[in-house]
Design an enzyme around this catalytic site. Sequence first.
Site, PDB file in Angstrom:
ATOM      1  N   LYS A  23       0.833  -1.219   0.000  1.00  0.00           N
ATOM      2  CA  LYS A  23       0.000   0.000   0.000  1.00  0.00           C
ATOM      3  C   LYS A  23       0.860   1.260   0.000  1.00  0.00           C
ATOM      4  CE  LYS A  23      -2.632   2.735   3.310  1.00  0.00           C
ATOM      5  NZ  LYS A  23      -1.525   3.564   3.823  1.00  0.00           N
ATOM      6  N   ASN A  24       1.823   1.324   0.925  1.00  0.00           N
ATOM      7  CA  ASN A  24       2.561   2.576   1.081  1.00  0.00           C
ATOM      8  C   ASN A  24       3.490   2.877  -0.087  1.00  0.00           C
ATOM      9  OD1 ASN A  24       1.228   3.122   3.412  1.00  0.00           O
ATOM     10  ND2 ASN A  24       2.902   2.538   4.791  1.00  0.00           N
ATOM     11  N   ARG A  94      -4.511  10.685   3.316  1.00  0.00           N
ATOM     12  CA  ARG A  94      -3.294  11.398   3.695  1.00  0.00           C
ATOM     13  C   ARG A  94      -2.237  11.357   2.597  1.00  0.00           C
ATOM     14  NH1 ARG A  94      -0.432  13.877   7.440  1.00  0.00           N
ATOM     15  NH2 ARG A  94       1.767  13.354   7.537  1.00  0.00           N
ATOM     16  N   CYS A 118      -5.851   8.585   8.370  1.00  0.00           N
ATOM     17  CA  CYS A 118      -6.117   7.959   9.668  1.00  0.00           C
ATOM     18  C   CYS A 118      -6.025   8.959  10.815  1.00  0.00           C
ATOM     19  CB  CYS A 118      -5.113   6.849   9.917  1.00  0.00           C
ATOM     20  SG  CYS A 118      -5.453   5.375   8.975  1.00  0.00           S
ATOM     21  N   ARG A 123      -0.479  15.213  12.411  1.00  0.00           N
ATOM     22  CA  ARG A 123       0.540  14.732  11.462  1.00  0.00           C
ATOM     23  C   ARG A 123       0.922  15.876  10.546  1.00  0.00           C
ATOM     24  NH1 ARG A 123      -1.616   8.865   9.522  1.00  0.00           N
ATOM     25  NH2 ARG A 123       0.436   8.698   8.586  1.00  0.00           N
ATOM     26  N   PRO A 124       1.833  16.749  11.007  1.00  0.00           N
ATOM     27  CA  PRO A 124       2.203  17.913  10.212  1.00  0.00           C
ATOM     28  C   PRO A 124       2.956  17.535   8.938  1.00  0.00           C
ATOM     29  CG  PRO A 124       3.586  17.754  12.174  1.00  0.00           C
ATOM     30  CD  PRO A 124       2.578  16.660  12.270  1.00  0.00           C
ATOM     31  N   GLN A 127       8.058  19.294   7.192  1.00  0.00           N
ATOM     32  CA  GLN A 127       9.317  18.866   6.577  1.00  0.00           C
ATOM     33  C   GLN A 127       9.194  18.779   5.047  1.00  0.00           C
ATOM     34  OE1 GLN A 127      12.276  18.533   8.420  1.00  0.00           O
ATOM     35  NE2 GLN A 127      10.828  19.537   9.796  1.00  0.00           N
ATOM     36  N   ASP A 312       3.315   0.801  12.285  1.00  0.00           N
ATOM     37  CA  ASP A 312       2.079   0.270  11.698  1.00  0.00           C
ATOM     38  C   ASP A 312       1.752  -1.141  12.197  1.00  0.00           C
ATOM     39  OD1 ASP A 312       1.728   2.578  10.308  1.00  0.00           O
ATOM     40  OD2 ASP A 312       2.237   1.772   8.339  1.00  0.00           O
ATOM     41  N   ILE A 334       6.860   6.872  17.288  1.00  0.00           N
ATOM     42  CA  ILE A 334       6.692   7.593  16.016  1.00  0.00           C
ATOM     43  C   ILE A 334       5.509   8.556  16.074  1.00  0.00           C
ATOM     44  CG2 ILE A 334       6.397   7.349  13.512  1.00  0.00           C
ATOM     45  CD1 ILE A 334       9.025   6.132  14.528  1.00  0.00           C
ATOM     46  N   ARG A 404      -9.229   0.616   3.413  1.00  0.00           N
ATOM     47  CA  ARG A 404      -8.226   1.515   2.813  1.00  0.00           C
ATOM     48  C   ARG A 404      -6.914   0.790   2.548  1.00  0.00           C
ATOM     49  NH1 ARG A 404      -6.481   5.661   6.278  1.00  0.00           N
ATOM     50  NH2 ARG A 404      -4.940   5.628   4.636  1.00  0.00           N
TER      51      ARG A 404
HETATM   52  C1  UD1 Z   1       4.112   6.886   6.547  1.00  0.00           C
HETATM   53  C2  UD1 Z   1       3.201   5.713   6.275  1.00  0.00           C
HETATM   54  C3  UD1 Z   1       2.498   5.281   7.551  1.00  0.00           C
HETATM   55  C4  UD1 Z   1       3.515   5.015   8.656  1.00  0.00           C
HETATM   56  C5  UD1 Z   1       4.492   6.170   8.812  1.00  0.00           C
HETATM   57  C6  UD1 Z   1       5.632   5.861   9.769  1.00  0.00           C
HETATM   58  C7  UD1 Z   1       2.575   6.081   3.984  1.00  0.00           C
HETATM   59  C8  UD1 Z   1       1.517   6.472   3.034  1.00  0.00           C
HETATM   60  N1  UD1 Z   1       2.227   6.119   5.276  1.00  0.00           N
HETATM   61  O1  UD1 Z   1       3.302   7.953   7.003  1.00  0.00           O
HETATM   62  O2  UD1 Z   1       1.743   4.105   7.276  1.00  0.00           O
HETATM   63  O3  UD1 Z   1       2.834   4.833   9.887  1.00  0.00           O
HETATM   64  O4  UD1 Z   1       5.078   6.512   7.543  1.00  0.00           O
HETATM   65  O5  UD1 Z   1       6.337   4.749   9.320  1.00  0.00           O
HETATM   66  O6  UD1 Z   1       3.667   5.691   3.615  1.00  0.00           O
HETATM   67  N2  UD1 Z   1       6.311  14.479  10.874  1.00  0.00           N
HETATM   68  C9  UD1 Z   1       6.469  15.813  11.131  1.00  0.00           C
HETATM   69  N3  UD1 Z   1       6.584  16.671  10.060  1.00  0.00           N
HETATM   70  C10 UD1 Z   1       6.541  16.247   8.776  1.00  0.00           C
HETATM   71  C11 UD1 Z   1       6.376  14.881   8.530  1.00  0.00           C
HETATM   72  C12 UD1 Z   1       6.265  14.012   9.592  1.00  0.00           C
HETATM   73  O7  UD1 Z   1       6.510  16.242  12.281  1.00  0.00           O
HETATM   74  O8  UD1 Z   1       6.651  17.082   7.869  1.00  0.00           O
HETATM   75  C13 UD1 Z   1       6.196  13.522  11.989  1.00  0.00           C
HETATM   76  C14 UD1 Z   1       4.863  12.792  12.007  1.00  0.00           C
HETATM   77  O9  UD1 Z   1       3.884  13.537  12.696  1.00  0.00           O
HETATM   78  C15 UD1 Z   1       5.223  11.518  12.724  1.00  0.00           C
HETATM   79  C16 UD1 Z   1       6.648  11.249  12.251  1.00  0.00           C
HETATM   80  O10 UD1 Z   1       7.152  12.494  11.791  1.00  0.00           O
HETATM   81  O11 UD1 Z   1       5.216  11.712  14.112  1.00  0.00           O
HETATM   82  C17 UD1 Z   1       6.781  10.228  11.143  1.00  0.00           C
HETATM   83  O12 UD1 Z   1       5.908  10.586  10.074  1.00  0.00           O
HETATM   84  P1  UD1 Z   1       6.139  10.141   8.564  1.00  0.00           P
HETATM   85  O13 UD1 Z   1       7.281   9.199   8.496  1.00  0.00           O
HETATM   86  O14 UD1 Z   1       6.164  11.366   7.733  1.00  0.00           O
HETATM   87  O15 UD1 Z   1       4.814   9.349   8.285  1.00  0.00           O
HETATM   88  P2  UD1 Z   1       3.873   9.432   7.038  1.00  0.00           P
HETATM   89  O16 UD1 Z   1       4.676   9.673   5.800  1.00  0.00           O
HETATM   90  O17 UD1 Z   1       2.720  10.312   7.347  1.00  0.00           O
END
Ligand code: UD1
Length: 427
Positions: A23-24, A94, A118, A123-124, A127, A312, A334, A404
């Site tokens: 999926k991801n 997302r 979800c 989830r900002p 970055q 996950d 995380i 999903r």
């Molecule tokens: C992806 C996966 C999700 C998985 C997660 C962590 C997809 C579509 N989804 O989500 O299934 O649970 O990785 O392995 O691939 N963060 C910030 N700022 C940012 C981006 C992230 O603060 O700009 C924080 C997030 O809130 C979170 C952490 O960093 O606490 C990790 O997030 P991230 O790795 O970005 O997860 P996703 O890409 O949303």
Amino acid sequence: MTQYYSIQGGRRLEGTVTISGAKNAAVAIIPAAVLAGECCILENLPAIQDVQTLKHILSRMGAQVDFTRGDCMRVDPTAIHTVDATFPEVSAMRASYYLLGAMLGAYGEVELALPGGCVIGPRPIDQHIKGLRALGANVYIDESRNVVRAQASKLRGAEIFFDLVSVGATINLMLAACKAEGQTVLQNVAKEPHVVDVANFLNMMGASIKGAGTDVIRIQGRKKLHGCSYAVIPDQIETGTYMIAAAATRGDVIIKNVIPTHMEAITAKLLESGAQIVEGDDGREFYLRVKMDGRPRGVNIKTAVYPGFPTDLQQPMMAYLTTASSNSVVVENIFENRFNHVKELRKMGASISVSKRTARIRGVEALRGADIHATDLRAGAALIVAGLSASGETKVRGVEYIDRGYEHLEHKFNALGASITRIEEEM
Ligand code: UD1
């Protein structure tokens, strides 16, 4: 009408299950296909709602997107006529944030409804934005409309050090940077298998991305990419879910179409809990056989970025550990708020206390069926694992979250001897 799963629990899972495409990886690779500027053939896509939603989003923007067979999609972006992605389907998932990097790279402009998905705490995407700005894009968030707008007359390669390791930001920056002028160096990046898969796909399109799977990714921008055929890797999280479900039901399951090295953190913890796991190769594909007799021993888990234990799978693993013969401690590093499943597991007799990011589980003899509600995708997977191992009937609501991310979940589990029925009821 709304749907729920009715599970008659307590049946040992036995037999063989085949894992679907990741999926991801799929949710990044489908939007990434617009960068080709030509037709791409994507194979081994999972039949899940998020893939359908992306098909709909790209089609609405003018792309020609068709399934040529069950798991194979043809994406032709040549007729895309708008950079406006502010309609409701976009904010519903997302991973639509990958349209930021992909559309900026392909068209130099995009307007995107801010992502939903979800419910697992804030989830900002700061970055992602920091990185795109470093490449020279103007990025503006219109809070009144909940929309992000990004535009660049020219993207230029840059050195970007992420403040934290983010899967989404790493992939989004790869998407944009592969069309930027000059070299981009991304540091402190995510190393998840789907990051590597997206890099491999972009390289098949003619991009030059080196180092995916390590802490530093170097991207040499290209003016033009081209169409290609690409098969998505097997889903690490679906694999882990079936491994955990096999152990939770004291079962014996062969899981095919897997990449065992992606599973090492999960395999290690299941072994520690007393499961037997054998890796094999049947000449066509790798498989894992998971066998469990009796109650598991408690184990301690700390979620971490890859190659650590994936967040996950924290929730399904916790469902498994509720019936361990000793205590377990689970630390979620995380996401801030990923214990929504705990109160539902308690309804089934689980004994779990939560303080901030730490859950302490006192193993009980067995779970009993209950009427429970999934609040996010992987919480849903946890409740399915719990229902499969519990005595009596469990009703799992919130099926739309599970749809999903899990392909044909009830068919796959029922083929292993489970009893899961999808039931429609009046609201
Ligand atoms: C992806 C996966 C999700 C998985 C997660 C962590 C997809 C579509 N989804 O989500 O299934 O649970 O990785 O392995 O691939 N963060 C910030 N700022 C940012 C981006 C992230 O603060 O700009 C924080 C997030 O809130 C979170 C952490 O960093 O606490 C990790 O997030 P991230 O790795 O970005 O997860 P996703 O890409 O949303």
